[in-house]
Design a protein around this motif. Structure first.
Motif, PDB file in Angstrom:
ATOM      1  N   PHE A  24       0.826  -1.204   0.000  1.00  0.00           N
ATOM      2  CA  PHE A  24       0.000   0.000   0.000  1.00  0.00           C
ATOM      3  C   PHE A  24       0.865   1.261   0.000  1.00  0.00           C
ATOM      4  N   PHE A  25       1.911   1.251   0.842  1.00  0.00           N
ATOM      5  CA  PHE A  25       2.753   2.447   0.921  1.00  0.00           C
ATOM      6  C   PHE A  25       3.885   2.448  -0.105  1.00  0.00           C
ATOM      7  N   GLY A  26       4.187   1.263  -0.627  1.00  0.00           N
ATOM      8  CA  GLY A  26       5.262   1.199  -1.625  1.00  0.00           C
ATOM      9  C   GLY A  26       4.823   1.708  -2.975  1.00  0.00           C
ATOM     10  N   PHE A  27       3.622   1.320  -3.380  1.00  0.00           N
ATOM     11  CA  PHE A  27       3.177   1.681  -4.735  1.00  0.00           C
ATOM     12  C   PHE A  27       2.639   3.098  -4.806  1.00  0.00           C
ATOM     13  N   ARG A  28       3.563   4.016  -4.697  1.00  0.00           N
ATOM     14  CA  ARG A  28       3.277   5.444  -4.865  1.00  0.00           C
ATOM     15  C   ARG A  28       4.632   6.146  -4.967  1.00  0.00           C
ATOM     16  N   LEU A  29       4.634   7.419  -5.214  1.00  0.00           N
ATOM     17  CA  LEU A  29       5.892   8.166  -5.207  1.00  0.00           C
ATOM     18  C   LEU A  29       6.340   8.303  -3.759  1.00  0.00           C
ATOM     19  N   GLN A  30       7.568   7.926  -3.477  1.00  0.00           N
ATOM     20  CA  GLN A  30       8.011   7.785  -2.109  1.00  0.00           C
ATOM     21  C   GLN A  30       9.426   8.280  -1.888  1.00  0.00           C
ATOM     22  N   VAL A  31       9.794   8.382  -0.623  1.00  0.00           N
ATOM     23  CA  VAL A  31      11.194   8.390  -0.217  1.00  0.00           C
ATOM     24  C   VAL A  31      11.314   7.280   0.831  1.00  0.00           C
ATOM     25  N   GLN A  32      12.487   6.690   0.907  1.00  0.00           N
ATOM     26  CA  GLN A  32      12.645   5.500   1.746  1.00  0.00           C
ATOM     27  C   GLN A  32      12.385   5.795   3.230  1.00  0.00           C
ATOM     28  N   GLU A  33      12.788   6.976   3.672  1.00  0.00           N
ATOM     29  CA  GLU A  33      12.605   7.334   5.075  1.00  0.00           C
ATOM     30  C   GLU A  33      11.111   7.366   5.432  1.00  0.00           C
ATOM     31  N   ARG A  34      10.317   7.939   4.507  1.00  0.00           N
ATOM     32  CA  ARG A  34       8.876   8.043   4.764  1.00  0.00           C
ATOM     33  C   ARG A  34       8.221   6.670   4.721  1.00  0.00           C
ATOM     34  N   LEU A  35       8.607   5.866   3.743  1.00  0.00           N
ATOM     35  CA  LEU A  35       8.058   4.512   3.627  1.00  0.00           C
ATOM     36  C   LEU A  35       8.266   3.742   4.937  1.00  0.00           C
ATOM     37  N   THR A  36       9.480   3.851   5.475  1.00  0.00           N
ATOM     38  CA  THR A  36       9.815   3.157   6.719  1.00  0.00           C
ATOM     39  C   THR A  36       8.907   3.618   7.859  1.00  0.00           C
ATOM     40  N   ARG A  37       8.746   4.930   7.970  1.00  0.00           N
ATOM     41  CA  ARG A  37       7.910   5.492   9.026  1.00  0.00           C
ATOM     42  C   ARG A  37       6.450   5.075   8.847  1.00  0.00           C
ATOM     43  N   GLN A  38       5.964   5.142   7.611  1.00  0.00           N
ATOM     44  CA  GLN A  38       4.545   4.835   7.376  1.00  0.00           C
ATOM     45  C   GLN A  38       4.234   3.378   7.710  1.00  0.00           C
ATOM     46  N   ILE A  39       5.147   2.489   7.354  1.00  0.00           N
ATOM     47  CA  ILE A  39       4.918   1.084   7.682  1.00  0.00           C
ATOM     48  C   ILE A  39       4.882   0.917   9.203  1.00  0.00           C
ATOM     49  N   ALA A  40       5.851   1.526   9.874  1.00  0.00           N
ATOM     50  CA  ALA A  40       5.926   1.384  11.338  1.00  0.00           C
ATOM     51  C   ALA A  40       4.676   1.931  12.009  1.00  0.00           C
ATOM     52  N   GLU A  41       4.265   3.125  11.599  1.00  0.00           N
ATOM     53  CA  GLU A  41       3.101   3.755  12.228  1.00  0.00           C
ATOM     54  C   GLU A  41       1.830   2.961  11.986  1.00  0.00           C
ATOM     55  N   THR A  42       1.731   2.388  10.801  1.00  0.00           N
ATOM     56  CA  THR A  42       0.490   1.686  10.455  1.00  0.00           C
ATOM     57  C   THR A  42       0.376   0.343  11.173  1.00  0.00           C
ATOM     58  N   VAL A  43       1.489  -0.382  11.263  1.00  0.00           N
ATOM     59  CA  VAL A  43       1.395  -1.711  11.876  1.00  0.00           C
ATOM     60  C   VAL A  43       1.481  -1.664  13.399  1.00  0.00           C
ATOM     61  N   ALA A  44       1.996  -0.552  13.950  1.00  0.00           N
ATOM     62  CA  ALA A  44       2.218  -0.488  15.392  1.00  0.00           C
ATOM     63  C   ALA A  44       0.968  -0.808  16.225  1.00  0.00           C
ATOM     64  N   PRO A  45      -0.180  -0.192  15.892  1.00  0.00           N
ATOM     65  CA  PRO A  45      -1.357  -0.420  16.755  1.00  0.00           C
ATOM     66  C   PRO A  45      -1.723  -1.904  16.875  1.00  0.00           C
ATOM     67  N   CYS A  46      -1.542  -2.671  15.820  1.00  0.00           N
ATOM     68  CA  CYS A  46      -1.957  -4.068  15.889  1.00  0.00           C
ATOM     69  C   CYS A  46      -0.831  -4.984  16.338  1.00  0.00           C
ATOM     70  N   LEU A  47       0.347  -4.396  16.621  1.00  0.00           N
ATOM     71  CA  LEU A  47       1.474  -5.217  17.068  1.00  0.00           C
ATOM     72  C   LEU A  47       1.896  -4.855  18.484  1.00  0.00           C
ATOM     73  N   GLY A  48       0.997  -4.198  19.198  1.00  0.00           N
ATOM     74  CA  GLY A  48       1.288  -3.913  20.598  1.00  0.00           C
ATOM     75  C   GLY A  48       2.070  -2.641  20.833  1.00  0.00           C
ATOM     76  N   GLY A  49       2.407  -1.905  19.755  1.00  0.00           N
ATOM     77  CA  GLY A  49       3.059  -0.611  19.943  1.00  0.00           C
ATOM     78  C   GLY A  49       4.574  -0.644  19.985  1.00  0.00           C
ATOM     79  N   ASP A  50       5.169  -1.816  20.256  1.00  0.00           N
ATOM     80  CA  ASP A  50       6.630  -1.897  20.285  1.00  0.00           C
ATOM     81  C   ASP A  50       7.087  -2.512  18.969  1.00  0.00           C
ATOM     82  N   VAL A  51       7.546  -1.670  18.070  1.00  0.00           N
ATOM     83  CA  VAL A  51       7.817  -2.130  16.711  1.00  0.00           C
ATOM     84  C   VAL A  51       9.138  -1.549  16.200  1.00  0.00           C
TER      85      VAL A  51
END
Lengths: 461, 461
Positions: free
Chosen positions: B378-405
Motif C-alpha cells: 500500500f505504501f510502496g506503490f506510490r511516489l516515495q522516499v525511503q525514510e517516509r516509507l519506513t515510518r509509514q509502515i511502522a506507524e500503520t502496523v504499530a497499533p496491531c502489534l502492541g506498539g513496540d515495533v
C-alpha cells in the motif's frame, strides 16, 4: 569546518556533465599548463623521449587527471546539500524515531577514490555514511555520496577524510548525529614482485555518534553487515604503515632524492601547488621525495635484456634428452607471476599477473620461474602499455623456450578505476602467441584451461 | 554504421567534467524545458501535487537525468577514439600474434547503464570487449569503455547495443576483429510483490570474430572466465521476454491506455522526441503506453489504509491468552518482505526488503505476513522516499502489534546506480523504532541480529 569555506564551488559542474554540450578549452587553464610542464620534467627524469608518440599527450592527460582528482578543492558542500533537504515528518512525538525525527538512515558501499597526500598515489575508499535525522528533514540520499566525494577529491589521509566528511554533513544537514566509516585500500609495493593492498578502517562521529561506545554504533555496524560490508571495525588509530612510503628509509632521509634531483623535486612541488594545496603543509613536505622515489622505480633501463646465455643452456638440455622441442607435446604452464608496471598514458600503476605456457619434453626440467620473473620485472618496471609488455615478455622468453610460447597478462589499471571512466570492477587481459600456439587452437585452449580464475576483484591473485 | 554519423559530438565534454569549472545554465536548453513540462503532466496523472516540496524540483531532475542518460545521441565515436590510437609493434612477422599485430586484447566487466527502448526503464549492462589488433596500432583501453557508453546512453535493446558498439569499434580502430559481449539485467515486476532481474546475454563480432564457431571465441570466453565473469554464453537470439512489458496484455492492445490518457501519452511522446529520438520508430511506437502502464502502478491511492479491524482481532487474541503485550519478551521477526517503490525525486524505482520486529507472547499466533505485506504494498506503490516509507509502515502496523515495533527497510535505488553518482554497489538501510525498541538497545540489537546478510549485490534477496 574550514573545509566548508575553502575553495570555490561549482555546483553547475555536475549539471553540465549530464548535459553534454560544453565548448570550454581545458588547455587554457593556467594550472593545467603548470602541471604539464612539471610532468615533462619528470618524464625526462625517467629517461623518456617526451616527443615519442605514446607520450606526446601524457603531460596533458596527467595534468587533467590531477586537476580532476582534486576538484574537491574547488567545490562547496553547501551548494550540493542545500537544494536537497526535504521536509519529512517523524513518528508521533515522544513515541519513537523515524523519518524526520530520529530515524537512522544508512547509505552503504559508496565506492570512491582519493589521492594519498604522502605519495600522490590514488587510494580506494569504500564509504559508509549513517545519520540520524532531526528538524523534520532528510537529505537526498545521493548527496551523502556527493559530499563524501568533495573531500575524497583532495590530497588526503583516511582519518582526516572521515573527519571532514562527517563535520561537513553535520554542519549542512544539522542532524542528531552523523557517522562516517571508511574502508580504505592503498597499493603497496614491498618488493619488485610483491604487491599488496594495505587496508585500514577509520571512522568519525558527531552528535549521537559522538561517543564510540553508544548503542547506535552497534545498530549501524549491524546494518552495514546486513548489506554485506566487511565487518572490520575501525582501528583505534590509523595504521602507521598506511602508506608504506612513510615507513621507508627514504622517509627518514627525505632530502636525499630531492637533493639529487632538484629539478624533479621542484616539478612535484609545482604540481602540488597547482592542485590548490600548500606544499609546505606538514604532511606534504616529504611528498615530492616520496613521489620521486615511487616514480623512479619506473626509470627506463639503459640496457636491453639479453637471454642468449639462457637460450643455450635450455636448448642444450632439450638436446641432451635426445628430443627435438618441436616434437614435444607436453604443455608446461607457469602461472600467476606477479608484475607491476606504470601506464605511460596516465603515469599510474597497473598490476596483475603473467601466465606463460610453452612446450616442454618429459623429464626436462622446466626453465626456472626466477628467469621468467626477472624478464617480467625487467619489462614491467618502466613506462608501459599492457599490449607491449605482453609482446616483450613473449619475444624475450621465446628463444629459450623452444619458440612455441603463449603469454597472457591479466591486469587492473589504476587509470581505469580512479580517474575518467571509473570502472572499478574492470580488468584487462592480453595475449601473445608464438609458433604452435598460433596455429594449434587446441594447444592454446589447453594452456588457457590451466589458469585458475580470479576469485576476488580487488587483489590480483 | 549509421551510428557513427548520427548526432553531434562533444569530445570536450569529458575534459570539462574533469576540470570542474563550467558556467553553463542547463535550464536554458529547450529540450530540458520540454521534458519538464511532460513530467509535470505525468505527475498530475499520478494524482500528485506538483507544487509540494518533495516534487517541486522533480521535473527538472528527471529532465536532466533523461538528457544525461541519452547523451550518446550527441556524441561521436571518432572523436573519442582518434586521439587514442597508439603505434605498437607486433611480434616478428609471420611468427605469431601480439601487441600491434594480432594479439588479443580483452577488457572485462565494464559496468554500464542503458535505457530500455520498450519501457524507458534503465537496464544494467556488464560489457566485455575483445579485439585483435592490426595495422601496428592499439587503442587506449579506456576508449573501449567510452565508446560502449556512447551507445549505452541511448534508448536501446541489448542486441542492437552490442551490434552498434561492435561496428563502431570496428570502423574506428580498424582491427582484425572486434567482439562485444553484454550481460544485461532488466528489472521485472511479475506481481506487486515479486521482483526479479531478467538476464540476457548477447554478443556481436566482426572480422576474425565474424564466425561464431571460430576458435578465437573460445579463447575470449576463457579469458572472460578467468576474470571471474559469468560464463553464460550468448543466446542464439534475444529473449522474447527481455522487457516484460513487451509480453504483457497491454502490448497486444497498445492503444488502450494511450486512448484513456491522451495527454499523458503525448507527454511521453514529447519526452522521446526531446531525447533526440523518433517516436515513430517501430520499436518505440508502443513505448508511451508501456511507460504509462509502469508509472501508473505508482498512482497515489485516494484512500488511506486503516488497520482498525486488524487491530481489534490481534489485541483480542493477545488478551484471550491472558497476557498484556507490554509484559511479553519474545521478539518476533518477519524478514525479507519484498517491496517496490518509486523515488519521488527521480521517478525511478527503488526496491528491496522490509524487516519487521515486534514483541509477541508465547503461544500467540503472530500477525499474518499477508497483513504486513499488504501494508508494505500500500505504501510502496506510490511516489516515495525511503525514510517516509519506513515510518509509514511502522506507524500503520504499530497499533496491531502492541506498539513496540522496529521496521528496517533495505533498498537499492536505481537513481543511485544508473544516473548521477553511479554508485553501482551502494545500498541503503533505514530504521524506524517505536516503544520498547526505542529505549531498549538490547531488544533492537536482538532483532537486528535475526536479519540474514545479503550475499549478492544485484538481487535484493
Amino acid at each position: 569546518m574550514g573545509a566548508l569555506d575553502e575553495g570555490h564551488c561549482d555546483s553547475e559542474l555536475e549539471n553540465a556533465i549530464k548535459l553534454g554540450f560544453i565548448q570550454l578549452d581545458v588547455e587554457e587553464e593556467p594550472q593545467i599548463a603548470e602541471i604539464e610542464d612539471a610532468v615533462k620534467i619528470l618524464l625526462q627524469e625517467l629517461g623518456e623521449d617526451i616527443n615519442r608518440e605514446g607520450l606526446r599527450k601524457t603531460p596533458l592527460r596527467v595534468a587533467k587527471a590531477f586537476r580532476e582528482g582534486t576538484r574537491g578543492y574547488r567545490q562547496k558542500v553547501k551548494d550540493i546539500v542545500q537544494g536537497a533537504l526535504f521536509p519529512e515528518h517523524g513518528l508521533h512525538n515522544g513515541v519513537g524515531h523515524a523519518g524526520g525525527a530520529g530515524g537512522l538512515v544508512v547509505v552503504r558501499d559508496l565506492d570512491l577514490f582519493s589521492y594519498c597526500e604522502s605519495c600522490l598515489l590514488p587510494f580506494q575508499v569504500k564509504c559508509h555514511v549513517g545519520y540520524v535525522s532531526s528538524g523534520q528533514r532528510v537529505v537526498g540520499l545521493s548527496k551523502l555520496s556527493r559530499v563524501a566525494d568533495v573531500f575524497a577529491k583532495r590530497l588526503q589521509d583516511p582519518q582526516r577524510l572521515a573527519d571532514e566528511v562527517c563535520s561537513a554533513l553535520d554542519h549542512t544537514i544539522k542532524p542528531a548525529g552523523v557517522a562516517v566509516i571508511l574502508h580504505c585500500q592503498h597499493l603497496l609495493v614491498l618488493d619488485p614482485s610483491i604487491l599488496r593492498w594495505n587496508k585500514t578502517v577509520v571512522s568519525s562521529g558527531s552528535g549521537v555518534f559522538g561517543n564510540e561506545e553508544a548503542d547506535i554504533w552497534n545498530d549501524l555496524f549491524t546494518l552495514l553487515q546486513l548489506g554485506g560490508s566487511s565487518m572490520d571495525k575501525p582501528a583505534k588509530k590509523s595504521s602507521d604503515h598506511w602508506c608504506l612510503s612513510l615507513a621507508s628509509a627514504t622517509n627518514r632521509m627525505p632530502s636525499n632524492l630531492a637533493n639529487a634531483n632538484p629539478a624533479a623535486a621542484n616539478a612535484v612541488v609545482s604540481i602540488i601547488r597547482a592542485l590548490g594545496e600548500d606544499p609546505s603543509r606538514k604532511e606534504l613536505i616529504g611528498t615530492p621525495t616520496r613521489f620521486l622515489k615511487w616514480i623512479t622505480r619506473f626509470k627506463t633501463p639503459s640496457l636491453d635484456m639479453s637471454l642468449n646465455g639462457f637460450v643455450c643452456t635450455q636448448l642444450e638440455r632439450i638436446k641432451s634428452n635426445g628430443e627435438e622441442a618441436r616434437s614435444v607435446n607436453k604443455i608446461h604452464s607457469e602461472l600467476n607471476l606477479p608484475f607491476l608496471s606504470q601506464c605511460e598514458h596516465h603515469l599510474l600503476p597497473f598490476h596483475g599477473v603473467v601466465h606463460v605456457g610453452y612446450f616442454c619434453a618429459e623429464g626436462v626440467t622446466p626453465v626456472g620461474v626466477q628467469l621468467l620473473q626477472s624478464v617480467i620485472n625487467f619489462f614491467g618496471f618502466r613506462l608501459q602499455v599492457q599490449e607491449r609488455l605482453t609482446r616483450q615478455i613473449a619475444e624475450t622468453v621465446a628463444p629459450c623456450l623452444g619458440g612455441d610460447v603463449v603469454v597472457v597478462v591479466e591486469a587492473k589499471h589504476t587509470c581505469m578505476m580512479s580517474r575518467g571512466i571509473e570502472k572499478l570492477g574492470s580488468s584487462t587481459a592480453t595475449m601473445a602467441v608464438l609458433g604452435r600456439f598460433l596455429t594449434e587452437a587446441g594447444a592454446r585452449s589447453s594452456f588457457l584451461q590451466t589458469i585458475p580464475s580470479a576469485d576476488t576483484s580487488n587483489s590480483y591473485r
